[in-house]
Design a protein around this motif. Sequence first.
Motif, short mmCIF file in Angstrom:
data_model
loop_
_atom_site.label_atom_id
_atom_site.label_comp_id
_atom_site.label_asym_id
_atom_site.label_seq_id
_atom_site.Cartn_x
_atom_site.Cartn_y
_atom_site.Cartn_z
N VAL A 8 0.85 -1.20 0.00
CA VAL A 8 0.00 0.00 0.00
C VAL A 8 0.88 1.25 0.00
O VAL A 8 0.64 2.19 -0.76
CB VAL A 8 -0.96 -0.01 1.21
N LEU A 9 1.90 1.24 0.84
CA LEU A 9 2.81 2.39 0.89
C LEU A 9 3.55 2.57 -0.44
O LEU A 9 3.73 3.69 -0.90
CB LEU A 9 3.80 2.22 2.04
N LEU A 10 3.95 1.47 -1.05
CA LEU A 10 4.62 1.54 -2.35
C LEU A 10 3.70 2.17 -3.40
O LEU A 10 4.12 3.04 -4.16
CB LEU A 10 5.08 0.15 -2.79
N VAL A 11 2.44 1.73 -3.43
CA VAL A 11 1.48 2.29 -4.39
C VAL A 11 1.27 3.78 -4.13
O VAL A 11 1.24 4.59 -5.07
CB VAL A 11 0.14 1.51 -4.33
N ILE A 12 1.15 4.17 -2.88
CA ILE A 12 0.93 5.57 -2.54
C ILE A 12 2.13 6.42 -2.95
O ILE A 12 1.97 7.45 -3.63
CB ILE A 12 0.61 5.74 -1.05
N VAL A 13 3.32 6.01 -2.55
CA VAL A 13 4.52 6.79 -2.87
C VAL A 13 4.72 6.85 -4.38
O VAL A 13 4.99 7.92 -4.95
CB VAL A 13 5.77 6.19 -2.17
N ALA A 14 4.57 5.71 -5.06
CA ALA A 14 4.74 5.70 -6.52
C ALA A 14 3.71 6.59 -7.19
O ALA A 14 4.02 7.30 -8.16
CB ALA A 14 4.65 4.26 -7.04
N ASN A 15 2.47 6.57 -6.70
CA ASN A 15 1.42 7.40 -7.28
C ASN A 15 1.67 8.88 -7.07
O ASN A 15 1.37 9.70 -7.94
CB ASN A 15 0.05 7.02 -6.72
N VAL A 16 2.22 9.24 -5.92
CA VAL A 16 2.55 10.66 -5.69
C VAL A 16 3.59 11.11 -6.71
O VAL A 16 3.40 12.14 -7.38
CB VAL A 16 3.05 10.88 -4.24
N PHE A 17 4.66 10.34 -6.85
CA PHE A 17 5.69 10.70 -7.83
C PHE A 17 5.16 10.65 -9.25
O PHE A 17 5.48 11.49 -10.08
CB PHE A 17 6.93 9.82 -7.67
N TYR A 18 4.31 9.67 -9.53
CA TYR A 18 3.71 9.54 -10.86
C TYR A 18 2.92 10.80 -11.22
O TYR A 18 3.07 11.36 -12.31
CB TYR A 18 2.80 8.30 -10.88
N ASN A 19 2.07 11.26 -10.30
CA ASN A 19 1.25 12.44 -10.58
C ASN A 19 2.09 13.70 -10.67
O ASN A 19 1.83 14.56 -11.51
CB ASN A 19 0.16 12.58 -9.52
N TRP A 92 -6.81 19.96 -15.67
CA TRP A 92 -7.16 19.43 -14.35
C TRP A 92 -6.05 19.73 -13.37
O TRP A 92 -4.86 19.65 -13.69
CB TRP A 92 -7.36 17.92 -14.43
N LYS A 93 -6.42 20.05 -12.16
CA LYS A 93 -5.45 20.23 -11.08
C LYS A 93 -5.00 18.85 -10.61
O LYS A 93 -5.78 17.90 -10.62
CB LYS A 93 -6.07 20.99 -9.91
N VAL A 94 -3.74 18.77 -10.17
CA VAL A 94 -3.22 17.49 -9.70
C VAL A 94 -4.02 17.00 -8.49
O VAL A 94 -4.20 15.80 -8.29
CB VAL A 94 -1.71 17.57 -9.40
N SER A 95 -4.55 17.92 -7.70
CA SER A 95 -5.32 17.56 -6.50
C SER A 95 -6.72 17.07 -6.83
O SER A 95 -7.34 16.38 -6.03
CB SER A 95 -5.40 18.75 -5.55
N ALA A 96 -7.24 17.41 -7.99
CA ALA A 96 -8.62 17.03 -8.33
C ALA A 96 -8.68 15.94 -9.39
O ALA A 96 -9.47 15.00 -9.27
CB ALA A 96 -9.40 18.25 -8.80
#
Length: 141
Positions: A8-19, A92-96
């Motif tokens: 879960v942490l890997l997906v979250i961290v990777a998704n943050v960098f991805y976005n 689109w905003k990265v937050s939305a």
Amino acid sequence: MLQMLWPVLLVIVANVFYNICTKSAPQNINPYAMLMVTYFVSAIVTGVLFLCSQSLSSVPEELKKLNWTALALGFSIIGLESGYIYLFRAGWKVSAGSVVCNISLAVVLLFVGYFLYNETISLKQMLGIAVCAAGLYLITL
């Protein structure tokens, strides 16, 4: 616990960098040129990880296990990646943008689970869908 938490942490961290990377991509670059380099790097890193994760003698056996899902996943990833590039280019905003996509995906996957995998949809999940719909409405106002 860690066995359940680290993916879960890997997906979250990777998704943050991805976005962050997708939102920061140059506006004037052809998205497919960018994705070509992205997948070239990914192929090299994945190949190294694959070879390091097992003995060289088992590589042919592992490759024999491949089926249609690897090809389908490749095409779906191209759609996902180029979709996000065009999403951010559309303003689109990265937050939305990511939130709208992920909430929508979660709702769709509830029905995919129901129809393809005979998973049940509980009353709590139906209420969650209603809350998600309300959230999508509020986010996109």
